[in-house]
Design a protein around this motif. Structure first.
Motif, short mmCIF file in Angstrom:
data_model
loop_
_atom_site.label_atom_id
_atom_site.label_comp_id
_atom_site.label_asym_id
_atom_site.label_seq_id
_atom_site.Cartn_x
_atom_site.Cartn_y
_atom_site.Cartn_z
N GLY A 69 0.65 -1.27 -0.05
CA GLY A 69 -0.09 0.12 0.04
C GLY A 69 0.81 1.37 -0.11
O GLY A 69 1.99 1.42 -0.09
N PRO A 70 0.13 2.40 0.09
CA PRO A 70 0.85 3.57 0.02
C PRO A 70 1.66 4.17 1.31
O PRO A 70 1.41 3.41 2.33
N PHE A 71 2.73 4.58 1.34
CA PHE A 71 3.83 4.84 2.27
C PHE A 71 4.61 5.95 1.67
O PHE A 71 4.71 6.27 0.63
N HIS A 113 3.20 14.38 -16.30
CA HIS A 113 1.97 13.31 -16.77
C HIS A 113 2.01 12.08 -16.10
O HIS A 113 1.05 11.10 -16.22
N ALA A 114 3.14 11.84 -15.19
CA ALA A 114 3.32 10.33 -14.46
C ALA A 114 2.80 10.65 -13.16
O ALA A 114 3.17 9.66 -12.08
N THR A 130 -1.04 22.69 -4.21
CA THR A 130 -0.84 21.89 -5.31
C THR A 130 -0.06 20.72 -4.97
O THR A 130 -0.57 19.75 -5.57
N MET A 131 0.88 20.75 -4.32
CA MET A 131 1.81 19.73 -3.94
C MET A 131 0.93 18.73 -2.87
O MET A 131 0.87 17.45 -3.35
N MET A 132 0.17 19.23 -2.20
CA MET A 132 -0.65 18.26 -1.25
C MET A 132 -1.75 17.58 -2.06
O MET A 132 -1.91 16.39 -1.94
N ARG A 133 -2.44 18.52 -3.15
CA ARG A 133 -3.23 17.74 -3.83
C ARG A 133 -2.74 16.57 -4.63
O ARG A 133 -3.19 15.39 -4.67
N ALA A 134 -1.53 16.79 -5.26
CA ALA A 134 -0.68 15.63 -5.95
C ALA A 134 -0.41 14.46 -5.04
O ALA A 134 -0.62 13.34 -5.57
N ALA A 135 -0.01 14.79 -3.85
CA ALA A 135 0.37 13.81 -2.82
C ALA A 135 -0.96 12.87 -2.43
O ALA A 135 -0.83 11.75 -2.38
N GLU A 136 -2.07 13.60 -2.37
CA GLU A 136 -3.25 12.91 -1.79
C GLU A 136 -3.70 12.05 -3.02
O GLU A 136 -4.20 11.01 -2.86
N ALA A 137 -3.50 12.31 -4.43
CA ALA A 137 -3.76 11.73 -5.53
C ALA A 137 -3.19 10.39 -5.52
O ALA A 137 -3.55 9.43 -5.79
N LYS A 139 -1.62 9.01 -2.88
CA LYS A 139 -2.05 8.33 -1.88
C LYS A 139 -3.27 7.24 -2.31
O LYS A 139 -3.04 6.04 -2.19
N GLN A 140 -4.26 7.82 -2.84
CA GLN A 140 -5.50 7.09 -3.24
C GLN A 140 -5.12 6.17 -4.31
O GLN A 140 -5.84 5.12 -4.32
N ALA A 141 -4.27 6.37 -5.06
CA ALA A 141 -3.78 5.50 -6.01
C ALA A 141 -3.10 4.08 -5.64
O ALA A 141 -2.58 3.34 -6.28
N GLY A 142 -2.74 4.28 -4.32
CA GLY A 142 -1.85 3.33 -3.60
C GLY A 142 -0.47 3.21 -4.01
O GLY A 142 0.22 2.41 -3.93
#
Length: 233
Positions: A69-71, A113-114, A130-137, A139-142
């Motif tokens: 999982g995500p870490f 794009h990756a 912007t950084m936090m949104r990308a990090a959350e995405a 995490k949600q993608a595992g």
């Protein structure tokens, strides 16, 4: 001979990047799921070339400490080697990187794009969101999230303080942290064109659980990622 081998490695990287990257752009434009394959192939090619041309090998200790999982993968930063190697050592990682790298032809397109996580060192509130949104995405993608908490490449033997970005991501994402030590700077110097033969050690330390106070997290990560300082090849 060492200098010549370093020249050959750099020539290979210059040729290999568009050779893989340009067809890869076309492929991933139609099928974004192939992005992982393209980036992994590029990284494998560079790391393999470094081994064949300059004698830079590597060993990974503690791989069993990588969770499912995500870490957050908090890694010591001594050279460009680890920024490439993580793309093949981890399963489709999302890397926190300087926003300026997005401007590099081909490479920057892939970073954008990756699902990489750009950070603006000016530190504006909009850039932070912007950084936090990308990090959350990520995490949600595992996906594992890679950060170099020292912020820049450090010379072997030095132990700079950690930037606040790690603690911010840790608190926001509520994910465990895996601290990683390495000694890549002994063979692939941060400001040296010449690459030297040797075996890089990558030490993956046990997981630090989510939810710790910031001072404890910072102290434990700082100690762990510097555990190889003073070691020889």
């Amino acid at each position: 001979m060492t200098f010549l081998r370093s020249v050959l490695l750099n020539i290979f990287i210059v040729l290999w990047t568009p050779l893989v990257g340009v067809p890869g752009i076309i492929l991933t434009w139609f099928d974004r799921s192939k992005m992982k394959c393209v980036t992994t192939l590029w990284a494998q090619g560079v790391i393999c070339a470094a081994q064949k041309l300059t004698g830079i090998r590597y060993q990974v200790l503690g791989r069993e400490n990588l969770p499912d999982g995500p870490f957050i993968f908090a890694c010591k930063h001594q050279s460009a080697w680890e920024t490439i190697a993580v793309l093949m050592l981890l399963d489709h990682p999302s890397v926190v990187l300087k926003q300026e790298l997005l401007k590099i032809p081909v490479f920057g397109w892939y970073c954008k794009h990756a699902g990489m996580i750009p950070v603006d060192r000016a530190g504006s509130s909009g850039a932070l969101r912007t950084m936090m949104r990308a990090a959350e995405a990520a995490k949600q993608a595992g996906r594992p999230i890679v950060i170099f908490p020292e912020g820049t490449r450090a010379a072997p033997g030095t132990q700079p303080e950690l930037h606040p970005g790690l603690a911010g991501l840790y608190a926001f994402l509520k994910l465990p942290v895996v601290p990683v030590a390495l000694n890549s700077g002994l063979v692939w110097g941060r400001e040296s064109f010449v690459k030297y033969p040797g075996t890089i050690t990558v030490q993956v330390h046990p997981v630090i659980p989510a939810g710790l106070p910031r001072p404890e997290l910072t102290a434990r990560v700082h100690a762990a990622i510097n555990s190889l300082e003073g070691s020889q090849l």
